[in-house]
Motif scaffolding. Structure first.
Motif, PDB file in Angstrom:
ATOM      1  N   VAL A 111      -5.157  -6.988   7.984  1.00 44.36           N
ATOM      2  CA  VAL A 111      -4.848  -7.636   6.708  1.00 44.36           C
ATOM      3  C   VAL A 111      -5.769  -7.147   5.595  1.00 44.36           C
ATOM      4  N   TYR A 112      -7.079  -7.103   5.858  1.00 49.98           N
ATOM      5  CA  TYR A 112      -8.025  -6.820   4.785  1.00 49.98           C
ATOM      6  C   TYR A 112      -8.330  -5.339   4.591  1.00 49.98           C
ATOM      7  N   ILE A 113      -8.134  -4.519   5.603  1.00 52.58           N
ATOM      8  CA  ILE A 113      -8.435  -3.085   5.466  1.00 52.58           C
ATOM      9  C   ILE A 113      -7.170  -2.272   5.190  1.00 52.58           C
ATOM     10  N   PHE A 114      -6.093  -2.534   5.942  1.00 48.02           N
ATOM     11  CA  PHE A 114      -4.877  -1.753   5.781  1.00 48.02           C
ATOM     12  C   PHE A 114      -3.825  -2.441   4.909  1.00 48.02           C
ATOM     13  N   GLY A 115      -3.910  -3.752   4.800  1.00 47.55           N
ATOM     14  CA  GLY A 115      -2.846  -4.497   4.133  1.00 47.55           C
ATOM     15  C   GLY A 115      -2.590  -4.100   2.704  1.00 47.55           C
ATOM     16  N   GLY A 116      -3.658  -3.763   1.942  1.00 47.26           N
ATOM     17  CA  GLY A 116      -3.475  -3.415   0.540  1.00 47.26           C
ATOM     18  C   GLY A 116      -2.772  -2.093   0.320  1.00 47.26           C
ATOM     19  N   ALA A 117      -2.716  -1.239   1.339  1.00 46.41           N
ATOM     20  CA  ALA A 117      -2.107   0.085   1.201  1.00 46.41           C
ATOM     21  C   ALA A 117      -0.691   0.153   1.754  1.00 46.41           C
ATOM     22  N   ILE A 118      -0.216  -0.933   2.349  1.00 53.78           N
ATOM     23  CA  ILE A 118       1.093  -0.921   3.009  1.00 53.78           C
ATOM     24  C   ILE A 118       2.032  -1.874   2.292  1.00 53.78           C
ATOM     25  N   GLN A 119       3.193  -1.354   1.874  1.00 52.04           N
ATOM     26  CA  GLN A 119       4.191  -2.160   1.187  1.00 52.04           C
ATOM     27  C   GLN A 119       5.289  -2.569   2.166  1.00 52.04           C
ATOM     28  N   GLY A 147       7.374  -5.535   1.376  1.00 54.33           N
ATOM     29  CA  GLY A 147       8.310  -6.437   0.711  1.00 54.33           C
ATOM     30  C   GLY A 147       7.908  -7.893   0.794  1.00 54.33           C
ATOM     31  N   THR A 148       6.802  -8.185   1.446  1.00 56.31           N
ATOM     32  CA  THR A 148       6.272  -9.545   1.541  1.00 56.31           C
ATOM     33  C   THR A 148       4.762  -9.450   1.686  1.00 56.31           C
ATOM     34  N   ASP A 149       4.058 -10.569   1.615  1.00 55.21           N
ATOM     35  CA  ASP A 149       2.620 -10.528   1.847  1.00 55.21           C
ATOM     36  C   ASP A 149       2.363  -9.931   3.223  1.00 55.21           C
ATOM     37  N   TYR A 150       1.406  -9.010   3.295  1.00 60.20           N
ATOM     38  CA  TYR A 150       1.206  -8.286   4.546  1.00 60.20           C
ATOM     39  C   TYR A 150       0.812  -9.199   5.693  1.00 60.20           C
ATOM     40  N   VAL A 151       0.076 -10.269   5.396  1.00 63.51           N
ATOM     41  CA  VAL A 151      -0.301 -11.183   6.470  1.00 63.51           C
ATOM     42  C   VAL A 151       0.932 -11.812   7.105  1.00 63.51           C
ATOM     43  N   ASN A 152       1.967 -12.090   6.318  1.00 61.27           N
ATOM     44  CA  ASN A 152       3.201 -12.627   6.872  1.00 61.27           C
ATOM     45  C   ASN A 152       3.919 -11.602   7.743  1.00 61.27           C
ATOM     46  N   TYR A 153       3.826 -10.342   7.333  1.00 63.20           N
ATOM     47  CA  TYR A 153       4.517  -9.277   8.053  1.00 63.20           C
ATOM     48  C   TYR A 153       3.858  -8.960   9.379  1.00 63.20           C
ATOM     49  N   VAL A 154       2.520  -9.009   9.416  1.00 64.35           N
ATOM     50  CA  VAL A 154       1.779  -8.402  10.525  1.00 64.35           C
ATOM     51  C   VAL A 154       1.527  -9.346  11.694  1.00 64.35           C
ATOM     52  N   VAL A 155       1.675 -10.655  11.507  1.00 64.15           N
ATOM     53  CA  VAL A 155       1.334 -11.620  12.561  1.00 64.15           C
ATOM     54  C   VAL A 155       2.021 -11.315  13.898  1.00 64.15           C
ATOM     55  N   VAL A 215      -4.562 -16.512  16.875  1.00 63.31           N
ATOM     56  CA  VAL A 215      -4.038 -15.589  15.863  1.00 63.31           C
ATOM     57  C   VAL A 215      -3.311 -16.359  14.764  1.00 63.31           C
ATOM     58  N   LEU A 216      -2.459 -17.294  15.156  1.00 66.09           N
ATOM     59  CA  LEU A 216      -1.713 -18.082  14.169  1.00 66.09           C
ATOM     60  C   LEU A 216      -2.648 -18.917  13.308  1.00 66.09           C
ATOM     61  N   LEU A 217      -3.670 -19.509  13.924  1.00 64.85           N
ATOM     62  CA  LEU A 217      -4.615 -20.321  13.165  1.00 64.85           C
ATOM     63  C   LEU A 217      -5.391 -19.457  12.168  1.00 64.85           C
ATOM     64  N   ALA A 218      -5.870 -18.292  12.633  1.00 61.42           N
ATOM     65  CA  ALA A 218      -6.599 -17.394  11.739  1.00 61.42           C
ATOM     66  C   ALA A 218      -5.703 -16.900  10.609  1.00 61.42           C
ATOM     67  N   ALA A 219      -4.448 -16.598  10.933  1.00 62.73           N
ATOM     68  CA  ALA A 219      -3.511 -16.127   9.909  1.00 62.73           C
ATOM     69  C   ALA A 219      -3.255 -17.196   8.849  1.00 62.73           C
ATOM     70  N   ILE A 220      -3.094 -18.432   9.277  1.00 63.13           N
ATOM     71  CA  ILE A 220      -2.876 -19.525   8.326  1.00 63.13           C
ATOM     72  C   ILE A 220      -4.080 -19.693   7.410  1.00 63.13           C
ATOM     73  N   LEU A 221      -5.278 -19.528   7.954  1.00 64.37           N
ATOM     74  CA  LEU A 221      -6.493 -19.676   7.151  1.00 64.37           C
ATOM     75  C   LEU A 221      -6.625 -18.586   6.088  1.00 64.37           C
ATOM     76  N   ILE A 222      -6.017 -17.416   6.315  1.00 57.09           N
ATOM     77  CA  ILE A 222      -6.120 -16.330   5.338  1.00 57.09           C
ATOM     78  C   ILE A 222      -4.821 -16.124   4.558  1.00 57.09           C
ATOM     79  N   GLY A 223      -3.889 -17.079   4.660  1.00 52.43           N
ATOM     80  CA  GLY A 223      -2.724 -17.013   3.778  1.00 52.43           C
ATOM     81  C   GLY A 223      -1.364 -16.948   4.428  1.00 52.43           C
ATOM     82  N   PHE A 224      -1.273 -16.926   5.736  1.00 54.36           N
ATOM     83  CA  PHE A 224       0.023 -16.891   6.411  1.00 54.36           C
ATOM     84  C   PHE A 224       0.761 -18.202   6.180  1.00 54.36           C
ATOM     85  N   ARG A 225       2.004 -18.106   5.709  1.00 56.45           N
ATOM     86  CA  ARG A 225       2.789 -19.288   5.411  1.00 56.45           C
ATOM     87  C   ARG A 225       4.174 -19.186   6.061  1.00 56.45           C
ATOM     88  N   PRO A 226       4.270 -19.575   7.338  1.00 57.14           N
ATOM     89  CA  PRO A 226       5.576 -19.508   8.019  1.00 57.14           C
ATOM     90  C   PRO A 226       6.553 -20.510   7.433  1.00 57.14           C
TER      91      PRO A 226
END
Length: 257
Positions: A46-54, A56-64, A124-135
């Motif tokens: 999320v924090y190293i590669f996410g900003g460079a990958i498009q 169509g949605t927030d990368y944290v939502n895509y990568v979980v 993983v789900l808990l960590a993702a929610i803490l950094i912005g994952f919104r299922p």
């Protein structure tokens, strides 16, 4: 007589499962691989590669979903190595002289692997929610996620048992699971497959991890699923049946050696 056999099978399987849990919490490396690595991978992508990958949605939502599947692949090597260690370390031979079903050794490893991976998935789900994952999943979708993940985890656990029974050493058992760890990277786990070269895109679209990940992603955040859920069920339902049958056959063969 049959009921008594089933009762002792369940009891022995539970005993071996408890043994797997105890070994996990007494082994710092296993503990990190099962619970620490999933969270670190989530933060890394999320924090190293996410900003460079498009995507169509927030990368944290895509990568979980991809992070979950990758971590199951890493954990599968631990399951395979544990099975091999028990077989070459003489535990199976000791079981022969005890009033316990030797096959419970396999059941214990499978249940232990399933439990470890479920805890890792929850982290993983808990960590993702803490950094912005919104299922956007409702109750029905969450039940679908649990069902699909359970099928995947059981199939990979039994496949890991097969690898563990085939291996002649703990090191080779780890090598056997390389394909499980590698496949998620050549799928839609971290980047859309249409960004890949044509030859690689064809492989990524038609290997089992892509429909699995697309199904989980669709259930969690509402993207298009299509027929991916049926493809996933066929792939991993078939793998579960085949792995269980093959593990049983190999185990019986080694039992007679």
């Amino acid at each position: 007589m049959t009921e008594s056999k089933w009762y002792w099978s369940i009891l022995d399987g539970w005993t071996m499962s408890r043994r797997s849990f105890k070994h996990l919490f007494r082994n710092p490396e296993s503990l990190f691989l099962s619970f620490g690595l999933p969270v670190i991978l989530m933060l890394l992508f999320v924090y190293i590669f996410g900003g460079a990958i498009q995507t169509g949605t927030d990368y944290v939502n895509y990568v979980v979903p991809g992070v979950i599947i990758v971590c199951v692949g890493y954990a599968s090597s631990m399951t395979a190595m544990s099975v091999t260690q028990d077989m070459v370390g003489g535990l199976f031979e000791r079981f022969r002289s005890m009033p316990i079903l030797p096959s419970s050794l396999m059941v214990g490893h499978v249940i232990g692997s399933f439990a470890r991976n479920m805890i890792g998935t929850a982290l993983v789900l808990l960590a993702a929610i803490l950094i912005g994952f919104r299922p956007s999943a409702g109750l029905q979708e969450w039940l679908g996620v649990i069902g699909i993940l359970s099928l995947f985890l059981f199939s990979i656990s039994w496949l890991s048992v097969v690898f563990g029974l085939l291996a002649k050493s703990v090191e080779s058992a780890s090598a056997f699971t390389f394909l499980i760890m590698f496949l998620p990277y050549v799928s839609s786990a971290f980047v859309p497959t249409d960004t890949m070269p044509a030859w690689l895109h064809a492989f990524a679209e038609n290997q089992p991890m892509t429909p699995l990940i697309e199904t989980l992603r669709g259930l969690l955040i509402g993207t298009e699923i299509g027929n991916n859920h049926w493809v996933t069920i066929v792939w991993f339902g078939g793998l579960l049946i085949i792995s269980f049958v093959v593990a049983t056959m190999i185990f019986k063969r080694r039992k007679s050696e």
